[in-house]
Design an enzyme around this catalytic site. Structure first.
Site, PDB file in Angstrom:
ATOM      1  N   ARG A   1      59.282  -5.867  27.764  1.00  0.00           N
ATOM      2  CA  ARG A   1      59.384  -7.304  28.042  1.00  0.00           C
ATOM      3  C   ARG A   1      58.060  -8.000  27.674  1.00  0.00           C
ATOM      4  NH1 ARG A   1      56.795 -11.291  30.587  1.00  0.00           N
ATOM      5  NH2 ARG A   1      56.318  -9.915  32.318  1.00  0.00           N
ATOM      6  N   ASP A   2      57.033  -7.793  28.471  1.00  0.00           N
ATOM      7  CA  ASP A   2      55.761  -8.486  28.257  1.00  0.00           C
ATOM      8  C   ASP A   2      55.119  -8.048  26.943  1.00  0.00           C
ATOM      9  OD1 ASP A   2      53.609 -10.090  28.692  1.00  0.00           O
ATOM     10  OD2 ASP A   2      53.008  -9.201  30.587  1.00  0.00           O
TER      11      ASP A   2
ATOM     12  N   ASN B   1      48.452  -6.124  28.175  1.00  0.00           N
ATOM     13  CA  ASN B   1      48.524  -5.580  29.531  1.00  0.00           C
ATOM     14  C   ASN B   1      47.621  -4.348  29.614  1.00  0.00           C
ATOM     15  OD1 ASN B   1      51.124  -6.809  31.075  1.00  0.00           O
ATOM     16  ND2 ASN B   1      51.502  -6.741  28.880  1.00  0.00           N
TER      17      ASN B   1
ATOM     18  N   CYS C   1      47.670 -12.097  24.738  1.00  0.00           N
ATOM     19  CA  CYS C   1      47.774 -13.367  25.445  1.00  0.00           C
ATOM     20  C   CYS C   1      47.746 -14.462  24.393  1.00  0.00           C
ATOM     21  CB  CYS C   1      46.594 -13.487  26.396  1.00  0.00           C
ATOM     22  SG  CYS C   1      46.361 -15.142  27.026  1.00  0.00           S
TER      23      CYS C   1
ATOM     24  N   HIS D   1      46.291  -7.948  33.033  1.00  0.00           N
ATOM     25  CA  HIS D   1      46.037  -7.937  31.584  1.00  0.00           C
ATOM     26  C   HIS D   1      44.594  -7.523  31.328  1.00  0.00           C
ATOM     27  CE1 HIS D   1      49.627  -9.960  29.580  1.00  0.00           C
ATOM     28  NE2 HIS D   1      49.981  -9.821  30.845  1.00  0.00           N
TER      29      HIS D   1
HETATM   30 ZN    ZN Z   1      51.876 -10.413  31.549  1.00  0.00          ZN
END
Ligand code: ZN
Length: 324
Positions: free
Chosen positions: A31-32, A267, A258, A227
């Site tokens: 996901r992230d 992350n 990011c 992160h």
């Molecule tokens: Zn995140």
């Protein structure tokens, strides 16, 4: 000025004597990690990768987010991915949803848990969700009402984004984090996580905010999502661990990044976190060799992505011994 305190990892226990104490690691790479990737991972590869992650012993995997395809094309196959992932044994499948519609889709596709983000900072909330934090908490309350009326149980997690700083609003007053967490607890979520969305946290801030939030909502404060933008991710995880946090999100190969810090790693790397935890005697249930081997599928599925992570680069040292 932050209060500097050194706590034993477990009150009363000497450090390094953690044999068998459990820590839950939730893999958020699918996901992230993928939402920032330059290219799309094929659905078949994603499915294979998630199965391999589960087979390495990860107890929780966040497999995607139910958001409009135009917002994050990487997540277009989240429904199919979720339906397949929930068939895997012994793993809690989490899906992110920013609103009721997404939470309904998560439920209909069988997710065991839905994670709903609420930005603590006004700027990030507006940019990401086009709502104020208070409006988003009201949306969470609607989600809770709807989910609780369904025949199947699905856990609901409130994820407090930008709890440790924001690229729009800068520093976040501790009181604001506490207020959002309290609002989520009031809305009736099962668990609450604090996210360092942009990676601005440092260990003293982790301690301060975890303590303040826990003083308000107690054990509903469940996890940390960190992160590694500034290279402090693992240090922050250790600070959380020392404060009693036993649930951490991480992404294989430190995937993620990011959008507001180009070139930054993402992350905290799951492999590195597992290495630290197991070395210290915390039991994660994860086979580090098998976990590292899943990087192969990731590299194959996303050839343009840089894979981070110190342990995979250095190799597991001879001194390593997994916890009991
Ligand atoms: Zn995140």
């Amino acid at each position: 000025m932050h209060e500097l305190v050194t706590l034993p990892i477990k009150p009363g226990a000497p450090q390094g004597d953690m044999m068998g104490e459990k820590v839950i690691v939730c893999e958020v790479g699918p996901r992230d990690g993928l939402q920032m990737a330059k290219t799309r991972m094929a659905t078949a590869t994603k499915t294979r990768w998630i199965a391999a992650l589960a087979a390495s012993g990860l107890p929780e995997i966040e497999v995607g987010s139910f958001v409009p395809v135009r917002v994050i094309p990487q997540m277009a196959d989240t429904a199919e991915i979720t339906r397949r992932a929930v068939l895997l044994p012994n793993v809690t499948i989490v899906a992110l949803a920013p609103n009721l519609k997404g939470a309904q889709a998560a439920y209909e596709n069988g997710a065991h848990r839905v994670s709903v983000p609420v930005s603590v900072s006004e700027g990030h909330s507006r940019a990401n969700l086009n709502r104020s934090p208070a409006e988003q908490i009201a949306e969470v309350a609607r989600i809770v009402t709807w989910v609780r009326a369904q025949p199947r149980r699905m856990e609901i997690e409130g994820a407090c984004s930008t709890s440790f700083g924001c690229s729009f609003d800068g520093r976040i007053p501790v009181a604001n984090v506490v207020r959002v967490a309290a609002g989520l607890a009031e809305a009736g979520v099962d668990m609450i996580g604090l996210a360092d969305t942009v990676g601005y946290a440092h260990p003293a801030l982790i301690r301060e905010i975890v303590r303040a939030v826990r003083a308000e909502i107690g054990p509903k404060l469940d996890g940390l999502h960190l992160h590694d933008t500034m290279g402090l991710g693992i240090a922050n995880a250790l600070a959380g661990l020392e404060e009693g946090v036993r649930n951490f999100d991480a992404a294989l190969a430190g995937l993620g990044g990011c959008p507001f810090a180009p070139g930054a790693s993402g992350n905290i790397a799951t492999e590195d976190l597992v290495f630290m935890l197991e070395s210290m005697g915390f039991s994660t249930g994860i086979d580090l060799d098998k976990l590292i081997a899943t990087r192969e599928i990731l590299a194959h599925g996303l050839p343009a992505e840089t894979l981070h992570g110190q342990i995979a680069r250095a190799g597991i040292p001879k001194t390593f011994k997994a916890a009991a």
